[in-house]
Design a protein around this motif. Structure first.
Motif, PDB file in Angstrom:
ATOM      1  N   ASN A 286      51.261  -3.456   5.159  1.00  0.00           N
ATOM      2  CA  ASN A 286      50.878  -3.744   3.779  1.00  0.00           C
ATOM      3  C   ASN A 286      51.922  -3.219   2.801  1.00  0.00           C
ATOM      4  O   ASN A 286      52.289  -3.899   1.850  1.00  0.00           O
ATOM      5  N   ALA A 287      52.392  -2.004   3.060  1.00  0.00           N
ATOM      6  CA  ALA A 287      53.394  -1.422   2.166  1.00  0.00           C
ATOM      7  C   ALA A 287      54.634  -2.311   2.132  1.00  0.00           C
ATOM      8  O   ALA A 287      55.173  -2.626   1.059  1.00  0.00           O
ATOM      9  N   LEU A 288      55.071  -2.751   3.318  1.00  0.00           N
ATOM     10  CA  LEU A 288      56.259  -3.605   3.393  1.00  0.00           C
ATOM     11  C   LEU A 288      56.037  -4.913   2.641  1.00  0.00           C
ATOM     12  O   LEU A 288      56.905  -5.369   1.893  1.00  0.00           O
ATOM     13  N   ALA A 289      54.847  -5.510   2.837  1.00  0.00           N
ATOM     14  CA  ALA A 289      54.571  -6.792   2.207  1.00  0.00           C
ATOM     15  C   ALA A 289      54.588  -6.666   0.687  1.00  0.00           C
ATOM     16  O   ALA A 289      55.178  -7.494  -0.016  1.00  0.00           O
ATOM     17  N   VAL A 290      53.945  -5.593   0.177  1.00  0.00           N
ATOM     18  CA  VAL A 290      53.899  -5.413  -1.277  1.00  0.00           C
ATOM     19  C   VAL A 290      55.320  -5.228  -1.819  1.00  0.00           C
ATOM     20  O   VAL A 290      55.723  -5.849  -2.807  1.00  0.00           O
ATOM     21  N   LEU A 291      56.092  -4.390  -1.114  1.00  0.00           N
ATOM     22  CA  LEU A 291      57.457  -4.115  -1.555  1.00  0.00           C
ATOM     23  C   LEU A 291      58.288  -5.403  -1.556  1.00  0.00           C
ATOM     24  O   LEU A 291      59.015  -5.710  -2.510  1.00  0.00           O
ATOM     25  N   TRP A 292      58.161  -6.172  -0.469  1.00  0.00           N
ATOM     26  CA  TRP A 292      58.932  -7.412  -0.319  1.00  0.00           C
ATOM     27  C   TRP A 292      58.554  -8.394  -1.424  1.00  0.00           C
ATOM     28  O   TRP A 292      59.426  -9.039  -2.021  1.00  0.00           O
ATOM     29  N   ALA A 293      57.250  -8.488  -1.710  1.00  0.00           N
ATOM     30  CA  ALA A 293      56.797  -9.423  -2.744  1.00  0.00           C
ATOM     31  C   ALA A 293      57.345  -9.019  -4.105  1.00  0.00           C
ATOM     32  O   ALA A 293      57.812  -9.866  -4.878  1.00  0.00           O
ATOM     33  N   ILE A 294      57.308  -7.714  -4.388  1.00  0.00           N
ATOM     34  CA  ILE A 294      57.812  -7.258  -5.691  1.00  0.00           C
ATOM     35  C   ILE A 294      59.299  -7.592  -5.809  1.00  0.00           C
ATOM     36  O   ILE A 294      59.761  -8.128  -6.823  1.00  0.00           O
ATOM     37  N   ILE A 295      60.055  -7.287  -4.735  1.00  0.00           N
ATOM     38  CA  ILE A 295      61.496  -7.546  -4.782  1.00  0.00           C
ATOM     39  C   ILE A 295      61.766  -9.038  -4.960  1.00  0.00           C
ATOM     40  O   ILE A 295      62.605  -9.447  -5.772  1.00  0.00           O
ATOM     41  N   ALA A 296      61.006  -9.874  -4.218  1.00  0.00           N
ATOM     42  CA  ALA A 296      61.217 -11.323  -4.334  1.00  0.00           C
ATOM     43  C   ALA A 296      60.931 -11.795  -5.763  1.00  0.00           C
ATOM     44  O   ALA A 296      61.724 -12.554  -6.345  1.00  0.00           O
ATOM     45  N   GLY A 297      59.823 -11.326  -6.327  1.00  0.00           N
ATOM     46  CA  GLY A 297      59.465 -11.747  -7.681  1.00  0.00           C
ATOM     47  C   GLY A 297      60.502 -11.307  -8.697  1.00  0.00           C
ATOM     48  O   GLY A 297      60.950 -12.093  -9.544  1.00  0.00           O
ATOM     49  N   VAL A 298      60.913 -10.031  -8.603  1.00  0.00           N
ATOM     50  CA  VAL A 298      61.895  -9.514  -9.562  1.00  0.00           C
ATOM     51  C   VAL A 298      63.227 -10.253  -9.395  1.00  0.00           C
ATOM     52  O   VAL A 298      63.885 -10.603 -10.383  1.00  0.00           O
TER      53      VAL A 298
END
Lengths: 526, 139
Positions: A286-298
């Motif tokens: 979950n931590a990885l997914a949230v981090l990845w999503a934030i990076i992708a969005g930014v």
């Protein structure tokens, strides 16, 4: 500790099969010394090198298309180093197709001269071998070697315009940041491989799912550092700063290589790393997914905002690349086999439209000697062919309906929407929010990007400039390449089925989890 | 008793020193040296883990790291040499032509001091110069 006789025997027994799956790479490997020897032994006047390189790449492509693979999963080759499956294969085919278009483009735009044509093709083919290995890496050692094999020739390509100061500066920035990024990634690999006692990612995945609860902090740090290295290759936001500078300094053809081929292979590698190291249902997933999503969005937002107000067209395309990388990364947030069809479709469409845009930039540069955006003022009058094809590529990059960009974006959006819906009733409700947020962000970004893509179109058709400028001519071969690319963009936008079916076939590589589950069951029995 | 954590600590220290050096130094060669030092920290990690697990995986990794580091050093140093020929300095801050429009050049309060050097030595010519016809750039 050392390989025993039985292991060696197994390796030798599999060697013929492994080599037969590896033929495309072997052909490319053979082409490199062959090209260099040709230049050494014969005058380059008598033997033109481009057709030789093209023939080799074409043969490799034919062999890649004829590879015989199981429908589910893939074939593990070379003692667990590589995994040849349909997902990797589709990206490898895309890479070879890219080379097949990029080599004649380089010849037509006269980037390599007679003397250094062999160098140019060698570097391109060498980097592509690295990229092809990236798509099928299954062992952390292979990940590292493949990334380096792709990076080192790219450094040289960035500085290929010898004697031009911006080109040297681009190579300098790429080399220095690249060395630091690969060091960081390697530290991550050492932590992960050290914690689990092996570099085999399948085994690591087995150990992660066996642990069920939590992986150790050092292993998690290692996973993050590995992803840091991949984010550098993807030019995602905290590590994107090299991208605009390198693209501005390097030749447009090299920019196309870095943005299309390098991105495609890095995304394939990222998908594999998330699949193996992300784990399923483990706390760090979950931590990885949230981090990845934030990076992708930014990444997507940053790329689109920064592309406004650029005056250099290559710099603008660099930021557009960053934005598209962000959108492609969104599909990988929680990786499962459903992410593969949109990803494959996006890679293929992006190949056509972005290579096309860079090709137009290269043709305009050859005639005017300028890569500023205002060179495009009134291009429609000076060269209708260039202006029309650039319009198609820009509208496709923006994602307007009958074109490839729309089909690709639609599939990514549909994937995000479907996942937002699917996770709504699951135990991990946060993913639903994550996907809804990403979907909204992607929609806003598409609207934003209209500003600068349409700006180019407006310049070409409405801004005529003060005085009438000389018309630009495009060589016949250039017209052929541009029409192939425009045709590809329109075909991919109109007929979705063939490529989507390929994507679904490719997705089956990830649909079996038997090896992972077998290992899990085995370890539970013990 | 020297345990694995001691080795890992040395590896981590080397890696961090390399990273700090890479971020703070201005001399091109020292910057690259620092990046290479990061790799050496990793190599120590791998060898320590290899000993810890009693297998050869880490050793193999280390061999490949050394080979790849040599490749990178080869290309980077060749590039630095050609950059030095152009500007006669190894200061990295002279290379900032490529930057965001509207942002000023970063200037150092204490510029890197460089000792003035002699020009590159000119070798005495030997033999007949080969004839190299000028060609148009075409393949």
């Amino acid at each position: 500790m050392f390989p025993i006789a039985a292991t060696l025997e197994r390796l030798t027994a599999d060697l013929t099969r492994d080599l037969s799956l590896f033929i495309p790479e072997l052909i490319l490997c053979g082409t490199i010394p062959f090209l260099l020897l040709l230049r050494l032994l014969f005058s380059t006047k008598t033997i033109p090198l481009a057709p030789v390189a093209l023939a080799a790449v074409g043969t490799a492509l034919v062999f890649a298309l004829r590879t015989d693979l199981p429908t589910h999963g893939g074939t593990v080759t070379f003692g667990g180093m590589l995994l040849i499956d349909r997902f990797g294969l589709s990206v490898r085919v895309a890479l070879l197709a890219y080379l097949l278009l990029a080599i004649p483009l380089g010849v037509l735009t006269k980037i390599p001269d007679r003397e250094d044509a062999a160098d140019f093709f060698t570097l391109m083919i060498g980097a592509t071998i690295g990229l092809m290995l990236m798509t099928s890496a299954r062992h952390l050692l292979m990940v590292f070697i493949a990334v380096e094999m792709a990076s080192v020739p790219s450094y040289a390509l960035a500085g290929f315009l010898k004697g031009r100061r911006p080109s040297s500066e681009a190579a300098l920035k790429y080399v220095v940041f690249g060395a630091a990024a690969s060091g960081t990634m390697l530290y991550g690999i050492s932590l992960v491989a050290g914690t689990f006692g092996t570099g085999d990612m399948e085994e690591i995945a087995g150990q992660i799912s066996y642990s069920r609860t939590q992986i150790s902090l050092s292993a998690f740090a290692g996973v993050l550092l590995i992803f840091g290295g991949i984010l550098f290759k993807l030019s995602a936001v905290p590590f994107h700063f090299w991208c605009p500078d390198v693209f501005t300094g390097a030749a447009a053809e090299v920019g196309a290589f870095l943005s299309v081929a390098s991105k495609a292979a890095s995304l394939a590698l990222a998908a594999r790393l998330i699949y193996y190291l992300g784990g399923t249902g483990v706390s760090h997933t979950n931590a990885l997914a949230v981090l990845w999503a934030i990076i992708a969005g930014v990444t997507m937002t940053w790329g689109n905002l920064a592309a406004f107000g650029q005056t250099n067209v290559k710099r603008m395309l660099a930021y557009s690349t960053i934005a598209h990388a962000g959108l492609m990364m969104m599909t990988l947030t929680v990786f499962d086999y459903r992410a593969v069809p949109p990803l494959v479709y996006y890679i293929a469409s992006y190949l056509c439209m972005n290579l096309g845009a860079f090709a137009v930039v290269a043709f305009v540069r050859n005639q005017t000697g300028s890569e500023e955006l205002d060179t495009f003022d009134g291009l429609a009058k000076r060269s209708p062919v260039l202006a029309l094809s650039m319009t198609v590529f820009m509208l496709s990059l923006l994602g307007l309906p009958p074109l490839a960009g729309f089909a690709a974006k639609f599939q990514v959006f549909a994937h995000l929407f479907e996942n937002a819906h699917r996770y709504q009733h699951g135990e991990i409700g946060v993913f639903s929010w994550l996907y809804t947020g990403l979907l909204a962000l992607a929609a806003i970004n598409t609207a934003l990007s209209a500003g600068y893509y349409l700006g180019v179109v407006r310049r070409m058709f409405l801004d005529t400039g003060e005085e009438a400028k000389a018309p630009l001519s495009v060589p016949f071969g250039g017209r052929v390449i541009l029409s192939v690319l425009v045709g590809g963009v329109i075909a991919l936008g109109g007929w979705w089925n063939p490529l989507t079916e390929q994507g679904i076939m490719a997705a089956k590589s990830f649909q079996h989890k038997s090896a992972k589950q077998k290992r899990l069951e085995m370890s539970q029995e013990q | 008793m020297i345990t694995i954590s001691h080795y890992l600590a040395v590896g981590a220290v080397l890696f961090t020193l390399g990273l700090i050096g890479f971020l703070t130094r201005r001399n091109l060669i020292v910057m690259f040296l620092s990046a290479e030092m990061m790799l050496q920290g990793v190599a120590i990690n791998f060898v320590a883990f290899s000993r810890h697990h009693g297998n050869m995986h880490g050793q193999v990794f280390t061999l490949f790291i050394i080979a790849v580091a040599a490749c990178e050093a080869g290309i980077a140093l060749a590039l630095f040499l050609s950059l030095y020929r152009k500007k006669r300095t190894l200061d990295v801050s002279v290379w900032q032509d490529l930057r965001e429009a509207g942002i000023d050049e970063t200037t150092d309060a204490q510029p890197l001091t460089t000792t003035p050097e002699d020009a590159d030595p000119i070798l005495t010519k030997a033999g007949i110069a080969p004839k190299r016809p000028l060609e148009e750039t075409n393949v």
